[in-house]
Design a protein around this motif. Sequence first.
Motif, PDB file in Angstrom:
ATOM      1  N   ARG A 137      67.530 -26.315  43.380  1.00 22.74           N
ATOM      2  CA  ARG A 137      67.984 -25.170  44.177  1.00 22.74           C
ATOM      3  C   ARG A 137      67.791 -23.869  43.405  1.00 22.74           C
ATOM      4  O   ARG A 137      67.381 -22.845  43.980  1.00 22.74           O
ATOM      5  N   ALA A 138      68.061 -23.885  42.104  1.00 21.85           N
ATOM      6  CA  ALA A 138      67.885 -22.681  41.291  1.00 21.85           C
ATOM      7  C   ALA A 138      66.414 -22.274  41.238  1.00 21.85           C
ATOM      8  O   ALA A 138      66.086 -21.090  41.343  1.00 21.85           O
ATOM      9  N   VAL A 139      65.539 -23.245  41.103  1.00 23.89           N
ATOM     10  CA  VAL A 139      64.100 -22.951  41.089  1.00 23.89           C
ATOM     11  C   VAL A 139      63.676 -22.371  42.427  1.00 23.89           C
ATOM     12  O   VAL A 139      62.906 -21.405  42.490  1.00 23.89           O
ATOM     13  N   MET A 154      62.022 -18.723  43.100  1.00 20.18           N
ATOM     14  CA  MET A 154      60.744 -18.555  43.785  1.00 20.18           C
ATOM     15  C   MET A 154      60.870 -17.576  44.942  1.00 20.18           C
ATOM     16  O   MET A 154      59.981 -16.741  45.164  1.00 20.18           O
ATOM     17  N   LEU A 155      61.983 -17.642  45.672  1.00 18.88           N
ATOM     18  CA  LEU A 155      62.195 -16.696  46.772  1.00 18.88           C
ATOM     19  C   LEU A 155      62.335 -15.276  46.245  1.00 18.88           C
ATOM     20  O   LEU A 155      61.800 -14.322  46.830  1.00 18.88           O
ATOM     21  N   LYS A 156      63.045 -15.120  45.118  1.00 20.96           N
ATOM     22  CA  LYS A 156      63.178 -13.793  44.524  1.00 20.96           C
ATOM     23  C   LYS A 156      61.830 -13.277  44.045  1.00 20.96           C
ATOM     24  O   LYS A 156      61.527 -12.092  44.189  1.00 20.96           O
ATOM     25  N   GLU A 164      57.307  -9.587  44.716  1.00 19.90           N
ATOM     26  CA  GLU A 164      55.886  -9.342  44.921  1.00 19.90           C
ATOM     27  C   GLU A 164      55.656  -8.482  46.163  1.00 19.90           C
ATOM     28  O   GLU A 164      54.805  -7.591  46.154  1.00 19.90           O
ATOM     29  N   ARG A 165      56.419  -8.748  47.225  1.00 14.95           N
ATOM     30  CA  ARG A 165      56.306  -7.912  48.426  1.00 14.95           C
ATOM     31  C   ARG A 165      56.744  -6.482  48.122  1.00 14.95           C
ATOM     32  O   ARG A 165      56.107  -5.512  48.559  1.00 14.95           O
ATOM     33  N   LEU A 166      57.826  -6.341  47.354  1.00 17.85           N
ATOM     34  CA  LEU A 166      58.322  -5.020  46.991  1.00 17.85           C
ATOM     35  C   LEU A 166      57.308  -4.282  46.123  1.00 17.85           C
ATOM     36  O   LEU A 166      57.110  -3.073  46.286  1.00 17.85           O
TER      37      LEU A 166
END
Length: 81
Positions: free
Chosen positions: A33-35, A39-41, A46-48
Amino acid sequence: MILWIIVGVALFSLLVLGLAVRPVLARVPELHRAVRRLMLKQEALERLQAKAEALQERSLVVADQAGRAADQVAAIRAAKP
């Protein structure tokens, strides 16, 4: 007799290894879950970053337009008597 000692030591070693690995294996779902969160962050960052680069390019265009407008204003003021 020596065979039984070797078998006993091997089984004891496997037992100790199993007890050592058990806490790590118990945390695997939490680590997964932490990984996933990381990955979502990373994807969000990257989008930011892409948006920031686009904004920087746009600001350069606006700065260029402002410079040309200032030149035109200076030319107009110089042309007036």
